[in-house]
Design an enzyme around this catalytic site. Structure first.
Site, PDB file in Angstrom:
ATOM      1  N   ASP A  47       0.852  -1.184   0.000  1.00  0.00           N
ATOM      2  CA  ASP A  47       0.000   0.000   0.000  1.00  0.00           C
ATOM      3  C   ASP A  47       0.889   1.236   0.000  1.00  0.00           C
ATOM      4  O   ASP A  47       2.040   1.185   0.438  1.00  0.00           O
ATOM      5  CB  ASP A  47      -0.923   0.017   1.229  1.00  0.00           C
ATOM      6  CG  ASP A  47      -2.184   0.831   0.988  1.00  0.00           C
ATOM      7  OD1 ASP A  47      -3.277   0.245   0.891  1.00  0.00           O
ATOM      8  OD2 ASP A  47      -2.064   2.073   0.871  1.00  0.00           O
ATOM      9  N   THR A  79     -13.547  -3.230  -8.391  1.00  0.00           N
ATOM     10  CA  THR A  79     -14.714  -3.208  -9.277  1.00  0.00           C
ATOM     11  C   THR A  79     -14.391  -2.339 -10.491  1.00  0.00           C
ATOM     12  O   THR A  79     -14.115  -1.148 -10.349  1.00  0.00           O
ATOM     13  CB  THR A  79     -15.922  -2.626  -8.516  1.00  0.00           C
ATOM     14  OG1 THR A  79     -16.177  -3.461  -7.390  1.00  0.00           O
ATOM     15  CG2 THR A  79     -17.149  -2.556  -9.410  1.00  0.00           C
ATOM     16  N   GLU A  90     -18.892  -5.025   3.977  1.00  0.00           N
ATOM     17  CA  GLU A  90     -18.269  -4.506   5.196  1.00  0.00           C
ATOM     18  C   GLU A  90     -19.154  -4.861   6.390  1.00  0.00           C
ATOM     19  O   GLU A  90     -20.383  -4.900   6.284  1.00  0.00           O
ATOM     20  CB  GLU A  90     -18.098  -2.984   5.095  1.00  0.00           C
ATOM     21  CG  GLU A  90     -17.030  -2.601   4.097  1.00  0.00           C
ATOM     22  CD  GLU A  90     -16.970  -1.103   3.817  1.00  0.00           C
ATOM     23  OE1 GLU A  90     -17.535  -0.318   4.582  1.00  0.00           O
ATOM     24  OE2 GLU A  90     -16.347  -0.745   2.793  1.00  0.00           O
ATOM     25  N   TYR A 118     -37.624 -15.779 -13.842  1.00  0.00           N
ATOM     26  CA  TYR A 118     -37.666 -14.413 -14.399  1.00  0.00           C
ATOM     27  C   TYR A 118     -36.310 -13.707 -14.344  1.00  0.00           C
ATOM     28  O   TYR A 118     -36.271 -12.486 -14.378  1.00  0.00           O
ATOM     29  CB  TYR A 118     -38.720 -13.554 -13.676  1.00  0.00           C
ATOM     30  CG  TYR A 118     -40.076 -14.187 -13.588  1.00  0.00           C
ATOM     31  CD1 TYR A 118     -40.684 -14.705 -14.727  1.00  0.00           C
ATOM     32  CD2 TYR A 118     -40.740 -14.294 -12.381  1.00  0.00           C
ATOM     33  CE1 TYR A 118     -41.927 -15.303 -14.663  1.00  0.00           C
ATOM     34  CE2 TYR A 118     -41.978 -14.890 -12.299  1.00  0.00           C
ATOM     35  CZ  TYR A 118     -42.570 -15.398 -13.440  1.00  0.00           C
ATOM     36  OH  TYR A 118     -43.786 -15.995 -13.359  1.00  0.00           O
ATOM     37  N   CYS A 129     -52.077 -10.356 -16.812  1.00  0.00           N
ATOM     38  CA  CYS A 129     -51.928  -9.955 -15.400  1.00  0.00           C
ATOM     39  C   CYS A 129     -50.874  -8.890 -15.152  1.00  0.00           C
ATOM     40  O   CYS A 129     -51.167  -7.863 -14.534  1.00  0.00           O
ATOM     41  CB  CYS A 129     -51.599 -11.186 -14.556  1.00  0.00           C
ATOM     42  SG  CYS A 129     -52.960 -12.347 -14.514  1.00  0.00           S
ATOM     43  N   LYS A 172     -51.628  -5.207 -16.366  1.00  0.00           N
ATOM     44  CA  LYS A 172     -52.847  -4.717 -15.697  1.00  0.00           C
ATOM     45  C   LYS A 172     -52.581  -4.419 -14.225  1.00  0.00           C
ATOM     46  O   LYS A 172     -52.966  -3.352 -13.714  1.00  0.00           O
ATOM     47  CB  LYS A 172     -53.927  -5.802 -15.833  1.00  0.00           C
ATOM     48  CG  LYS A 172     -55.127  -5.639 -14.935  1.00  0.00           C
ATOM     49  CD  LYS A 172     -56.170  -6.718 -15.184  1.00  0.00           C
ATOM     50  CE  LYS A 172     -55.869  -8.043 -14.501  1.00  0.00           C
ATOM     51  NZ  LYS A 172     -56.084  -8.046 -13.062  1.00  0.00           N
ATOM     52  N   LYS A 231     -46.256 -15.917 -24.271  1.00  0.00           N
ATOM     53  CA  LYS A 231     -45.271 -16.947 -23.910  1.00  0.00           C
ATOM     54  C   LYS A 231     -45.727 -18.281 -24.497  1.00  0.00           C
ATOM     55  O   LYS A 231     -46.864 -18.389 -24.980  1.00  0.00           O
ATOM     56  CB  LYS A 231     -45.076 -17.051 -22.395  1.00  0.00           C
ATOM     57  CG  LYS A 231     -46.329 -17.465 -21.642  1.00  0.00           C
ATOM     58  CD  LYS A 231     -46.043 -17.618 -20.148  1.00  0.00           C
ATOM     59  CE  LYS A 231     -47.301 -18.025 -19.416  1.00  0.00           C
ATOM     60  NZ  LYS A 231     -47.125 -18.138 -17.984  1.00  0.00           N
TER      61      LYS A 231
HETATM   62  N1  LIG Z   1     -15.559  -1.849   0.374  1.00  0.00           N
HETATM   63  C1  LIG Z   1     -16.348  -2.831  -0.023  1.00  0.00           C
HETATM   64  O1  LIG Z   1     -17.240  -3.283   0.693  1.00  0.00           O
HETATM   65  C2  LIG Z   1     -16.143  -3.448  -1.371  1.00  0.00           C
HETATM   66  C3  LIG Z   1     -16.730  -4.685  -1.660  1.00  0.00           C
HETATM   67  C4  LIG Z   1     -16.504  -5.263  -2.907  1.00  0.00           C
HETATM   68  C5  LIG Z   1     -15.728  -4.604  -3.836  1.00  0.00           C
HETATM   69  N2  LIG Z   1     -15.201  -3.375  -3.544  1.00  0.00           N
HETATM   70  C6  LIG Z   1     -14.358  -2.738  -4.565  1.00  0.00           C
HETATM   71  O2  LIG Z   1     -13.003  -3.048  -4.221  1.00  0.00           O
HETATM   72  C7  LIG Z   1     -12.156  -1.949  -4.521  1.00  0.00           C
HETATM   73  C8  LIG Z   1     -11.426  -1.499  -3.265  1.00  0.00           C
HETATM   74  O3  LIG Z   1     -12.383  -1.029  -2.328  1.00  0.00           O
HETATM   75  P1  LIG Z   1     -11.976  -0.616  -0.848  1.00  0.00           P
HETATM   76  O4  LIG Z   1     -13.236  -0.251  -0.155  1.00  0.00           O
HETATM   77  O5  LIG Z   1     -11.113  -1.668  -0.262  1.00  0.00           O
HETATM   78  O6  LIG Z   1     -11.096   0.713  -1.139  1.00  0.00           O
HETATM   79  P2  LIG Z   1     -10.225   1.536  -0.104  1.00  0.00           P
HETATM   80  O7  LIG Z   1     -10.254   2.934  -0.580  1.00  0.00           O
HETATM   81  O8  LIG Z   1     -10.637   1.218   1.297  1.00  0.00           O
HETATM   82  O9  LIG Z   1      -8.762   0.934  -0.289  1.00  0.00           O
HETATM   83  C9  LIG Z   1      -7.942   1.211  -1.383  1.00  0.00           C
HETATM   84  C10 LIG Z   1      -6.495   1.100  -0.898  1.00  0.00           C
HETATM   85  O10 LIG Z   1      -5.640   1.195  -2.018  1.00  0.00           O
HETATM   86  C11 LIG Z   1      -4.494   1.945  -1.633  1.00  0.00           C
HETATM   87  N3  LIG Z   1      -3.839   2.469  -2.826  1.00  0.00           N
HETATM   88  C12 LIG Z   1      -4.277   3.418  -3.668  1.00  0.00           C
HETATM   89  N4  LIG Z   1      -3.382   3.620  -4.648  1.00  0.00           N
HETATM   90  C13 LIG Z   1      -2.357   2.772  -4.420  1.00  0.00           C
HETATM   91  C14 LIG Z   1      -1.136   2.507  -5.092  1.00  0.00           C
HETATM   92  N5  LIG Z   1      -0.792   3.159  -6.204  1.00  0.00           N
HETATM   93  N6  LIG Z   1      -0.333   1.546  -4.593  1.00  0.00           N
HETATM   94  C15 LIG Z   1      -0.667   0.890  -3.480  1.00  0.00           C
HETATM   95  N7  LIG Z   1      -1.804   1.096  -2.798  1.00  0.00           N
HETATM   96  C16 LIG Z   1      -2.648   2.029  -3.269  1.00  0.00           C
HETATM   97  C17 LIG Z   1      -5.071   3.020  -0.729  1.00  0.00           C
HETATM   98  O11 LIG Z   1      -4.065   3.591   0.121  1.00  0.00           O
HETATM   99  C18 LIG Z   1      -6.087   2.210   0.066  1.00  0.00           C
HETATM  100  O12 LIG Z   1      -5.535   1.651   1.239  1.00  0.00           O
HETATM  101  C19 LIG Z   1     -13.052  -0.887  -5.151  1.00  0.00           C
HETATM  102  O13 LIG Z   1     -13.018  -1.060  -6.540  1.00  0.00           O
HETATM  103  C20 LIG Z   1     -14.414  -1.215  -4.617  1.00  0.00           C
HETATM  104  O14 LIG Z   1     -15.438  -0.775  -5.462  1.00  0.00           O
HETATM  105  C21 LIG Z   1     -15.369  -2.795  -2.327  1.00  0.00           C
END
Ligand SMILES: NC(=O)c1ccc[n+]([C@@H]2O[C@H](COP(=O)([O-])OP(=O)(O)OC[C@H]3O[C@@H](n4cnc5c(N)ncnc54)[C@H](O)[C@@H]3O)[C@@H](O)[C@H]2O)c1
Length: 435
Positions: free
Chosen positions: A39, A133, A164, A260, A271, A274, A327
């Protein structure tokens, strides 16, 4: 497609130690892999290395403590260091919304550039799995081009579905595991990371793996909005919305089920249209806004229009339509979307014939017959009693309901181009598939 994978220990680098990355790194270490987290935020690195969770998530700190102590989990700011022994790199960085709603890919690009820079002379194979994502096409158009200079690297999409608050439990008992990519061995490699978990991975194409995450989240949002609208309307009607929805969920054949949930043709019949109209009317009178439920009929009309455009755009001179009722296995023609399509095509001057095994002018009667004759007065002249006759006449087929197996064979044998509105066939002769 789904496949059981053999568990084998892997060296995994997890890029991004946010909610998804920390849970992913800790849980993969807990099931036996060696994991290094990366990170740009030094606080998160320090947390992991000292056995602490960088944020609150039930159960996470205990797993991090145990795995850091055993040496299976560590963190660093250096991509090169983390990648040195890695078999798989999981990218879990954020993809936040841009101001216009579009997906922000800055973090993803930067991480991929970092992986490329650290892997220029790499010989050991590395699968880069995108867990963030991302919209369909992102791997092909953004990730793969950045990593293309590193022949040892392949790319897959492996979306995350955890929630979360229950993230550890969701990771260890996944509702869904999806891996998609162009290279089957790389897909299997990443699916193998989860082989110790009690859910089989769905192995799909790269773009399906990207799209499925959006489909799931859209579905969850639609479910919540639907339940809330039914609850609000029930409340105004003096009905217990909790009881209504709990009872709705008791039906696992049609309601809480696969029913579905396949893309197909527009709905119709006596149905659904309506009852939706009646619900909208009542809600409006009661001043209860139900925009989601109100949107179902316009959405259905739009889907019908897409089908009509596909037929018109085919430029066909002789259009053979298979199925007239809303259908298969019914002769009920009320509010059949095919009738609306036929009316439109006749209005455009199209030459068409229709085959429906259950619609015969000699046997349909009453309101059904009146409905049909009101919609298309000279329908009798357009109906073919035999599928073979239709197949011999047409230069373009439009399948609006699932044919019998025998009917399907005839359609395929005819060699005619097919606009398949129901996903009845996916053979090579299908010229246009709507979904
Ligand atoms: N939070 C959720 O519940 C959840 C669930 C499913 C999917 N997602 C998807 O997963 C992805 C991550 O979500 P998140 O909530 O964990 O995000 P977040 O913002 O909590 O974490 C992202 C992390 O990436 C680090 N980061 C950014 N740029 C970096 C780099 N160049 N090198 C190294 N580290 C770097 C940031 O410091 C941060 O710690 C997103 O695409 C989100 O949509 C999130």
């Amino acid at each position: 497609m789904s496949e059981m994978s053999e568990f084998s220990q892997s060296n995994v680098a997890v890029f991004g130690l946010g909610y998804v990355g920390s849970v992913t790194a800790a849980c993969l270490a807990s099931v036996g892999h060696r994991v290094v987290g990366i990170d740009s935020d030094l606080h998160k690195i320090e947390c992991l290395n000292s056995g602490k969770a960088p944020f609150f998530e039930p159960g996470l700190e205990g797993i991090i403590r145990e795995c850091a102590a055993s040496g299976r989990l560590s963190a660093t700011a250096s991509a090169a260091e983390a990648l040195a022994d890695a078999d798989v790199a999981l990218v879990c960085v954020g993809t936040p919304s841009e101001r216009n709603g579009n997906l922000g890919l800055d973090q993803l690009r930067r991480v991929c550039e970092g992986i490329a820079a650290a892997s220029a002379d790499r010989m050991k194979p590395l699968v880069v799995a995108i867990r963030s994502t991302v919209f369909p096409g992102t791997c092909d158009e953004v990730v793969i081009p950045i990593l293309a200079k590193c022949p040892a690297i392949t790319v897959v999409a492996n979306p995350e579905f955890l929630r979360e608050g229950v993230a550890v439990d969701d990771f260890l008992f996944p509702s869904l595991l999806v891996v998609g990519g162009h290279d089957p061995a790389s897909v299997a490699r990443v699916a193998g990371l989860y082989a110790g978990l009690p859910t089989e991975s769905c192995l799909v194409t790269l773009r399906t793996a990207e799209m499925i995450k959006y489909a799931c989240n859209a579905f969850h949002a639609v479910k919540i909005a639907f339940a809330n609208e039914i609850g609000a309307l029930s409340g105004q009607l003096g009905v217990d919305g909790q009881e209504v929805m709990a009872t709705l969920c008791k039906d696992v054949k049609l309601n809480a089920s696969k029913a579905y949930l396949r893309p197909g043709f527009a709905f119709g019949g006596s149905c659904l249209p309506k009852d939706l109209r009646a619900l909208s009317y009542r809600a409006n009178r009661l001043d209860v806004e139900i925009p989601l439920i109100n949107a179902a009929l316009p959405s259905n009309r739009e889907h019908l229009d897409r089908a009509i455009r596909a037929v018109v755009d085919s430029g066909a001179k002789k259009i053979g339509i298979i199925g007239l009722t809303f259908k298969e296995n019914t002769d009920d023609l009320r509010e059949s979307p095919v009738l609306a399509m036929v009316e439109h095509l006749i209005g455009k001057g199209s030459d068409l014939r229709i085959f429906d095994p259950h619609v015969n002018m000699d046997t349909i009667y009453g309101s059904n017959r009146n409905f049909l004759l009101n919609a298309i007065p000279h329908i009798g002249r357009l109906l073919e009693a035999k599928l073979e006759t239709l197949l011999g006449w047409a230069d373009q087929l439009v399948v609006t309901q699932k044919p019998t197996a025998e009917g399907m064979q005839g359609i395929m044998r005819s060699g005619l181009p097919v606009i398949d509105l129901v996903g009845a066939s996916t053979g090579p002769r299908v010229a246009v598939v709507m979904h």
